[in-house]
Design an enzyme around this catalytic site. Structure first.
Site, PDB file in Angstrom:
ATOM      1  CB  CYS A  47       4.919  -6.219   3.780  1.00  0.00           C
ATOM      2  SG  CYS A  47       4.396  -7.512   4.939  1.00  0.00           S
TER       3      CYS A  47
ATOM      4  CG  ASP B 152       2.979  -5.295   0.109  1.00  0.00           C
ATOM      5  OD1 ASP B 152       3.430  -6.417  -0.194  1.00  0.00           O
ATOM      6  OD2 ASP B 152       2.654  -4.980   1.266  1.00  0.00           O
TER       7      ASP B 152
ATOM      8  CE1 TYR C 220      -0.512  -6.034   0.066  1.00  0.00           C
ATOM      9  CE2 TYR C 220      -1.610  -8.157   0.026  1.00  0.00           C
ATOM     10  CZ  TYR C 220      -0.493  -7.389  -0.223  1.00  0.00           C
ATOM     11  OH  TYR C 220       0.623  -7.959  -0.760  1.00  0.00           O
ATOM     12  CD  GLU C 221      -6.323  -7.480   4.684  1.00  0.00           C
ATOM     13  OE1 GLU C 221      -6.302  -8.628   4.218  1.00  0.00           O
ATOM     14  OE2 GLU C 221      -5.292  -6.900   5.107  1.00  0.00           O
TER      15      GLU C 221
END
Length: 118
Positions: free
Chosen positions: A31, A38, A72-73
């Site tokens: 992260c 993550d 994440y994106e």
């Protein structure tokens, strides 16, 4: 991430539409806000054209993310872009499913179709 790590091999059935699904249930990154790890599952689903992805190279490509601080994106769309560049597939969907953090999970899906580019 080094897209140059991705290797391909010739598709033996380029005149046929068929789907390849590759799942990595042990994907890790960091992260960028907290520095905490993550954990997620990455699923690639594609219809190849002239080439297919070589799995060992994909494994080493994924390891490039292990210590990277990235959202994440960004992971999902970076993988999509790099796979398009390596494969030039007919279609490709990348889905990332993330383990709960603070009781919240997230799934990100990005797709590509060569028909949309024609």
């Amino acid at each position: 991430m080094k897209k140059e790590l991705l290797e391909v091999f010739d598709n033996q059935f380029p005149d046929r539409d068929y789907t390849i699904e590759i799942v990595n249930p042990e994907f890790t990154s960091v992260c960028p806000k907290t520095g905490l790890p993550d954990f997620g599952t990455i699923t690639l689903r594609y219809v190849p054209d002239k080439v297919c992805i070589e799995l060992k190279s994909l494994k080493y490509y994924y390891l490039e993310f292990r210590n990277a601080g990235i959202f994440y994106e960004n992971i999902t769309n970076t993988i999509l872009d790099h796979m398009i560049s390596a494969l030039h597939p007919r279609t490709l969907t990348v889905t990332t499913e993330w383990k709960a953090r603070g009781g919240i999970t997230e799934t990100v899906t990005a797709s590509y179709s060569s028909a949309d580019k024609a």
